[in-house]
Design an enzyme around this catalytic site. Structure first.
Site, PDB file in Angstrom:
ATOM      1  N   HIS A  70      42.201  42.074  39.276  1.00  0.00           N
ATOM      2  CA  HIS A  70      43.506  41.310  39.215  1.00  0.00           C
ATOM      3  C   HIS A  70      44.282  41.318  40.636  1.00  0.00           C
ATOM      4  O   HIS A  70      43.402  41.401  41.603  1.00  0.00           O
ATOM      5  CB  HIS A  70      44.507  42.768  38.553  1.00  0.00           C
ATOM      6  CG  HIS A  70      44.642  43.708  39.349  1.00  0.00           C
ATOM      7  ND1 HIS A  70      45.555  44.124  40.316  1.00  0.00           N
ATOM      8  CD2 HIS A  70      44.268  45.056  38.797  1.00  0.00           C
ATOM      9  CE1 HIS A  70      45.410  45.492  40.830  1.00  0.00           C
ATOM     10  NE2 HIS A  70      44.509  45.920  40.166  1.00  0.00           N
ATOM     11  N   CYS A  86      40.787  49.879  40.057  1.00  0.00           N
ATOM     12  CA  CYS A  86      40.566  48.521  39.589  1.00  0.00           C
ATOM     13  C   CYS A  86      40.154  47.693  40.907  1.00  0.00           C
ATOM     14  O   CYS A  86      40.174  48.202  42.175  1.00  0.00           O
ATOM     15  CB  CYS A  86      42.130  47.938  39.184  1.00  0.00           C
ATOM     16  SG  CYS A  86      42.289  48.247  37.614  1.00  0.00           S
TER      17      CYS A  86
END
Length: 111
Positions: A70, A86
């Site tokens: 992301h 992440c």
């Protein structure tokens, strides 16, 4: 040839390949010691534009639940071990990568 993504957590690099041909290399941030980015082979299962919060302009979910690639609202974090596992990218880079890979693209994550 199929496109696929290679993530090196130790080098803070995400590389996009078409078969054996390197297309582009991007700088990334990865998980911190207490919440490391999980090694393994996954696939991109969804894309969510403008997810809000710390996820920047785009979220691409991985086949490992709760993990994804992301954007970020903290560009100074790129190049560091700071996330909850992440893979963070500059917002312009995650948009570029997303435009180049379809859902179902393989993602190999290693040290």
């Amino acid at each position: 040839m199929a496109r696929w993504i290679d993530v090196s957590t130790s080098r803070h690099q995400l590389k996009l390949f078409d078969g054996n041909r390197l297309i582009k290399t991007y700088p990334i941030a990865v998980g911190k010691i207490l919440s490391p980015t999980p090694s393994g082979t996954y696939t991109i299962i969804n894309k969510q534009p403008n997810p809000g919060g710390p996820f920047g302009v785009l979220w691409m979910g991985l086949s490992r639940p709760h993990y994804g690639i992301h954007g970020t609202n903290n560009p100074a974090s790129i190049g560091k071990n700071v996330s909850h596992g992440c893979i963070r990218m500059f917002n312009h880079d995650v948009l570029d990568l997303s435009s180049r890979v379809p859902i179902g693209t393989g993602v190999s994550i290693h040290k």
